[in-house]
Each structure stands twice: as C-alpha cells, then as structure tokens.
Write a protein that holds these residues in place. Structure first.
Motif, PDB file in Angstrom:
ATOM      1  N   ARG A 129       0.833  -1.209   0.000  1.00 41.20           N
ATOM      2  CA  ARG A 129       0.000   0.000   0.000  1.00 41.20           C
ATOM      3  C   ARG A 129       0.863   1.252   0.000  1.00 41.20           C
ATOM      4  O   ARG A 129       1.978   1.255   0.494  1.00 41.20           O
ATOM      5  CB  ARG A 129      -0.882   0.040   1.253  1.00 41.20           C
ATOM      6  N   THR A 130       0.300   2.307  -0.544  1.00 43.35           N
ATOM      7  CA  THR A 130       0.922   3.617  -0.425  1.00 43.35           C
ATOM      8  C   THR A 130       0.189   4.326   0.707  1.00 43.35           C
ATOM      9  O   THR A 130      -1.035   4.474   0.666  1.00 43.35           O
ATOM     10  CB  THR A 130       0.788   4.417  -1.739  1.00 43.35           C
ATOM     11  N   TRP A 131       0.936   4.724   1.705  1.00 45.70           N
ATOM     12  CA  TRP A 131       0.339   5.308   2.911  1.00 45.70           C
ATOM     13  C   TRP A 131       0.414   6.824   2.851  1.00 45.70           C
ATOM     14  O   TRP A 131       1.434   7.388   2.479  1.00 45.70           O
ATOM     15  CB  TRP A 131       1.087   4.801   4.145  1.00 45.70           C
ATOM     16  N   SER A 132      -0.672   7.460   3.212  1.00 47.04           N
ATOM     17  CA  SER A 132      -0.669   8.924   3.268  1.00 47.04           C
ATOM     18  C   SER A 132      -1.226   9.359   4.621  1.00 47.04           C
ATOM     19  O   SER A 132      -2.054   8.664   5.212  1.00 47.04           O
ATOM     20  CB  SER A 132      -1.493   9.523   2.125  1.00 47.04           C
ATOM     21  N   LEU A 133      -0.766  10.490   5.067  1.00 49.68           N
ATOM     22  CA  LEU A 133      -1.199  11.021   6.356  1.00 49.68           C
ATOM     23  C   LEU A 133      -2.275  12.076   6.142  1.00 49.68           C
ATOM     24  O   LEU A 133      -2.195  12.866   5.196  1.00 49.68           O
ATOM     25  CB  LEU A 133      -0.022  11.656   7.099  1.00 49.68           C
ATOM     26  N   PRO A 134      -3.268  12.110   7.010  1.00 53.60           N
ATOM     27  CA  PRO A 134      -4.269  13.177   6.914  1.00 53.60           C
ATOM     28  C   PRO A 134      -3.632  14.520   7.282  1.00 53.60           C
ATOM     29  O   PRO A 134      -2.546  14.570   7.874  1.00 53.60           O
ATOM     30  CB  PRO A 134      -5.329  12.759   7.936  1.00 53.60           C
ATOM     31  N   GLU A 135      -4.313  15.587   6.928  1.00 53.13           N
ATOM     32  CA  GLU A 135      -3.779  16.917   7.216  1.00 53.13           C
ATOM     33  C   GLU A 135      -3.676  17.185   8.713  1.00 53.13           C
ATOM     34  O   GLU A 135      -2.732  17.816   9.172  1.00 53.13           O
ATOM     35  CB  GLU A 135      -4.643  17.985   6.551  1.00 53.13           C
ATOM     36  N   GLN A 136      -4.653  16.718   9.471  1.00 55.01           N
ATOM     37  CA  GLN A 136      -4.669  16.945  10.917  1.00 55.01           C
ATOM     38  C   GLN A 136      -4.344  15.643  11.641  1.00 55.01           C
ATOM     39  O   GLN A 136      -4.910  14.598  11.316  1.00 55.01           O
ATOM     40  CB  GLN A 136      -6.050  17.447  11.365  1.00 55.01           C
ATOM     41  N   PRO A 137      -3.460  15.685  12.638  1.00 58.25           N
ATOM     42  CA  PRO A 137      -3.116  14.448  13.353  1.00 58.25           C
ATOM     43  C   PRO A 137      -4.320  13.785  14.029  1.00 58.25           C
ATOM     44  O   PRO A 137      -4.350  12.567  14.170  1.00 58.25           O
ATOM     45  CB  PRO A 137      -2.081  14.895  14.381  1.00 58.25           C
ATOM     46  N   GLU A 138      -5.321  14.576  14.412  1.00 58.62           N
ATOM     47  CA  GLU A 138      -6.508  14.022  15.061  1.00 58.62           C
ATOM     48  C   GLU A 138      -7.300  13.118  14.122  1.00 58.62           C
ATOM     49  O   GLU A 138      -8.124  12.333  14.552  1.00 58.62           O
ATOM     50  CB  GLU A 138      -7.432  15.147  15.565  1.00 58.62           C
ATOM     51  N   ARG A 146      -1.720   2.418  15.254  1.00 57.31           N
ATOM     52  CA  ARG A 146      -1.159   1.146  15.734  1.00 57.31           C
ATOM     53  C   ARG A 146      -0.018   0.706  14.834  1.00 57.31           C
ATOM     54  O   ARG A 146       1.016   0.231  15.304  1.00 57.31           O
ATOM     55  CB  ARG A 146      -2.264   0.098  15.816  1.00 57.31           C
ATOM     56  N   LEU A 147      -0.190   0.880  13.517  1.00 59.66           N
ATOM     57  CA  LEU A 147       0.873   0.536  12.577  1.00 59.66           C
ATOM     58  C   LEU A 147       2.121   1.361  12.855  1.00 59.66           C
ATOM     59  O   LEU A 147       3.234   0.823  12.907  1.00 59.66           O
ATOM     60  CB  LEU A 147       0.397   0.745  11.137  1.00 59.66           C
ATOM     61  N   ALA A 148       1.961   2.644  13.057  1.00 57.17           N
ATOM     62  CA  ALA A 148       3.100   3.513  13.312  1.00 57.17           C
ATOM     63  C   ALA A 148       3.818   3.134  14.606  1.00 57.17           C
ATOM     64  O   ALA A 148       5.051   3.075  14.641  1.00 57.17           O
ATOM     65  CB  ALA A 148       2.633   4.969  13.373  1.00 57.17           C
ATOM     66  N   CYS A 149       3.053   2.862  15.649  1.00 55.42           N
ATOM     67  CA  CYS A 149       3.668   2.466  16.924  1.00 55.42           C
ATOM     68  C   CYS A 149       4.410   1.147  16.776  1.00 55.42           C
ATOM     69  O   CYS A 149       5.501   0.973  17.338  1.00 55.42           O
ATOM     70  CB  CYS A 149       2.607   2.379  18.018  1.00 55.42           C
ATOM     71  N   TYR A 150       3.840   0.218  16.028  1.00 58.65           N
ATOM     72  CA  TYR A 150       4.500  -1.071  15.804  1.00 58.65           C
ATOM     73  C   TYR A 150       5.806  -0.901  15.037  1.00 58.65           C
ATOM     74  O   TYR A 150       6.860  -1.402  15.453  1.00 58.65           O
ATOM     75  CB  TYR A 150       3.571  -2.026  15.054  1.00 58.65           C
ATOM     76  N   LEU A 168       6.393   1.351   3.842  1.00 54.11           N
ATOM     77  CA  LEU A 168       6.253   1.470   5.295  1.00 54.11           C
ATOM     78  C   LEU A 168       7.320   2.412   5.863  1.00 54.11           C
ATOM     79  O   LEU A 168       7.057   3.173   6.791  1.00 54.11           O
ATOM     80  CB  LEU A 168       6.336   0.091   5.955  1.00 54.11           C
ATOM     81  N   GLN A 169       8.507   2.373   5.273  1.00 48.93           N
ATOM     82  CA  GLN A 169       9.577   3.269   5.710  1.00 48.93           C
ATOM     83  C   GLN A 169       9.182   4.733   5.487  1.00 48.93           C
ATOM     84  O   GLN A 169       9.372   5.574   6.370  1.00 48.93           O
ATOM     85  CB  GLN A 169      10.872   2.950   4.961  1.00 48.93           C
ATOM     86  N   GLN A 170       8.608   5.037   4.334  1.00 46.77           N
ATOM     87  CA  GLN A 170       8.182   6.409   4.042  1.00 46.77           C
ATOM     88  C   GLN A 170       7.077   6.858   5.002  1.00 46.77           C
ATOM     89  O   GLN A 170       7.065   8.001   5.460  1.00 46.77           O
ATOM     90  CB  GLN A 170       7.715   6.531   2.590  1.00 46.77           C
ATOM     91  N   PHE A 171       6.165   5.957   5.294  1.00 49.39           N
ATOM     92  CA  PHE A 171       5.092   6.238   6.251  1.00 49.39           C
ATOM     93  C   PHE A 171       5.670   6.579   7.623  1.00 49.39           C
ATOM     94  O   PHE A 171       5.312   7.587   8.238  1.00 49.39           O
ATOM     95  CB  PHE A 171       4.160   5.026   6.327  1.00 49.39           C
ATOM     96  N   LEU A 172       6.606   5.757   8.076  1.00 52.39           N
ATOM     97  CA  LEU A 172       7.212   5.987   9.390  1.00 52.39           C
ATOM     98  C   LEU A 172       8.045   7.265   9.395  1.00 52.39           C
ATOM     99  O   LEU A 172       7.991   8.040  10.365  1.00 52.39           O
ATOM    100  CB  LEU A 172       8.060   4.785   9.799  1.00 52.39           C
ATOM    101  N   LEU A 173       8.778   7.523   8.337  1.00 49.02           N
ATOM    102  CA  LEU A 173       9.566   8.759   8.255  1.00 49.02           C
ATOM    103  C   LEU A 173       8.670   9.997   8.336  1.00 49.02           C
ATOM    104  O   LEU A 173       9.009  10.978   9.003  1.00 49.02           O
ATOM    105  CB  LEU A 173      10.388   8.796   6.968  1.00 49.02           C
ATOM    106  N   ALA A 174       7.527   9.938   7.654  1.00 45.77           N
ATOM    107  CA  ALA A 174       6.600  11.079   7.695  1.00 45.77           C
ATOM    108  C   ALA A 174       6.085  11.308   9.108  1.00 45.77           C
ATOM    109  O   ALA A 174       5.976  12.453   9.565  1.00 45.77           O
ATOM    110  CB  ALA A 174       5.433  10.841   6.735  1.00 45.77           C
ATOM    111  N   LEU A 175       5.793  10.241   9.820  1.00 43.92           N
ATOM    112  CA  LEU A 175       5.301  10.391  11.193  1.00 43.92           C
ATOM    113  C   LEU A 175       6.398  10.803  12.159  1.00 43.92           C
ATOM    114  O   LEU A 175       6.155  11.571  13.096  1.00 43.92           O
ATOM    115  CB  LEU A 175       4.645   9.099  11.672  1.00 43.92           C
ATOM    116  N   PHE A 181       4.217  12.637  17.553  1.00 38.81           N
ATOM    117  CA  PHE A 181       4.641  11.247  17.443  1.00 38.81           C
ATOM    118  C   PHE A 181       6.078  11.095  17.926  1.00 38.81           C
ATOM    119  O   PHE A 181       6.383  10.204  18.731  1.00 38.81           O
ATOM    120  CB  PHE A 181       4.498  10.762  16.000  1.00 38.81           C
ATOM    121  N   ALA A 182       6.937  11.966  17.475  1.00 38.59           N
ATOM    122  CA  ALA A 182       8.352  11.891  17.845  1.00 38.59           C
ATOM    123  C   ALA A 182       8.561  12.014  19.348  1.00 38.59           C
ATOM    124  O   ALA A 182       9.436  11.361  19.920  1.00 38.59           O
ATOM    125  CB  ALA A 182       9.144  12.972  17.109  1.00 38.59           C
ATOM    126  N   ASN A 183       7.754  12.821  20.012  1.00 37.12           N
ATOM    127  CA  ASN A 183       7.926  13.049  21.450  1.00 37.12           C
ATOM    128  C   ASN A 183       7.569  11.834  22.306  1.00 37.12           C
ATOM    129  O   ASN A 183       7.837  11.840  23.511  1.00 37.12           O
ATOM    130  CB  ASN A 183       7.067  14.244  21.908  1.00 37.12           C
TER     131      ASN A 183
END
Length: 189
Positions: A129-138, A146-150, A168-175, A181-183
């Motif tokens: 899959r190609t993963w994209s992030l929504p504009e707002q973290p909420e 759960r995927l990101a935490c894993y 998955l690497q690109q998804f995690l890098l974006a987060l 998320f980083a904190n």
C-alpha cells in the motif's frame, strides 16, 4: 485518570498519543513486569483506571478514550482489519523478541519459524500500500496509529529492517517528523 505502563511499550505509546492528541490530562505511572502482574490479570501493560473503571487492554483503553471524546474507534471495518492485522504482527514480534532474550530462536523451532514468516507476510502485504497522512493528526485512524507504533518499536528493538519495506519506511519517516509522534518515541524514555 491513571495510565499504567512503560515508555517503551508500543501499546502504551498508542494510548499516550491518543491522550496527547485529545489534550486529555492524565497521570502516567511507570509499571514494570512485576507490578503489572500484581495489578492486572493480563500480566501486561497498559491498564487504565478512570472513574471507578479499569481497562486492561490497549484496544479497550483506546476505544474508551475515543468514546469519552466523542470520536470513533477504528473508523470502519477496513481500519479495524488493519488494527487487528498489526496487532497480530506486534504480538508475534514481541513474543519472538522476548523468547530470543531467553535464548529461544526461530532457527531451532519450526513453530517460531512460522511466527517469523507471519510477521514477514503481514509486513509484505502492508508494504504493497501507499500510505498517506491526513492533514490533521486528530484524523489519523487507530489502525494507522497502531501501525506507526509497531513499526517504530520494531525498528527501535531491531526486530525488522524497515529498508526492506520502502512504503512502510516512508510512512514511518513522515510520522517521525511530527512532534506529537516523535515526542513519544521509546528512545526518549
């Protein structure tokens, strides 16, 4: 509200992120394996106490937090399927990690080899899959959280090589570039 857990647990991290995004005040109580065995029938973290109620699983905790905030837990069946699939990979990866600490590895067990294959099959499917992030973290769904935490935990514990899974690497890098998320990264504890 009291959240019991460890900073390195990906399950606890998911709960902490939801609480942070909701700007919900809570008390974090550091809990090790021995204390979790004394206070939770599941012998694991997280567990949450709030208003005379106790929840003993991260999924029920996240659902409770979402309900309290008037939000949806797993927006639809597809997101719930993602959540469940990632939980399977996460549970399996943690079990292999802990067994390896005890000297039990997949090279000596057909059953453990099958568990390793389960992880790899799930990651390969998710990497399609190609993963994209929504504009707002909420707006980030619980399946994606759960995927990101894993992924973050598995990379931190050197249980997967994220380079084998470029989507998955690109998804995690974006987060990882998102402060909320980083904190909560396990290396910061």
């Amino acid at each position: 509200m009291k959240l019991f857990g460890s900073y390195t647990s990906p399950y606890v991290r998911h709960c902490r992120i939801v609480l942070a995004l909701q700007q919900q005040p809570y008390q974090f109580i550091m809990t090790d394996q021995q204390a979790s065995g004394q206070h939770s029938p599941t012998y694991r973290v997280p567990f949450l106490q709030h208003n005379e109620q106790t929840f003993y699983d991260s999924a029920s905790i996240v659902r409770y937090l979402r309900e309290q905030a008037g939000q949806a837990f797993c927006q639809d069946a597809a997101d719930y399927d993602l959540f469940c699939m990632v939980n399977t990979a996460l549970d399996t990866t943690i079990n292999l990690f802990l067994l390896e600490r005890d000297g039990l590895t997949a090279e000596h067990s057909a059953y453990l080899q099958r568990q390793q294959q389960r992880i790899e099959a799930i990651l390969a499917l998710l990497n399609q899959r190609t993963w994209s992030l929504p504009e707002q973290p909420e707006q980030l769904s619980d399946g994606l959280l759960r995927l990101a935490c894993y992924l973050s935990w598995a990379q931190f514990r050197q249980q997967i090589d994220i380079l084998h899974y470029p989507n998955l690497q690109q998804f995690l890098l974006a987060l990882n570039g998102q402060p909320w998320f980083a904190n909560t990264h396990p290396a910061l504890s």
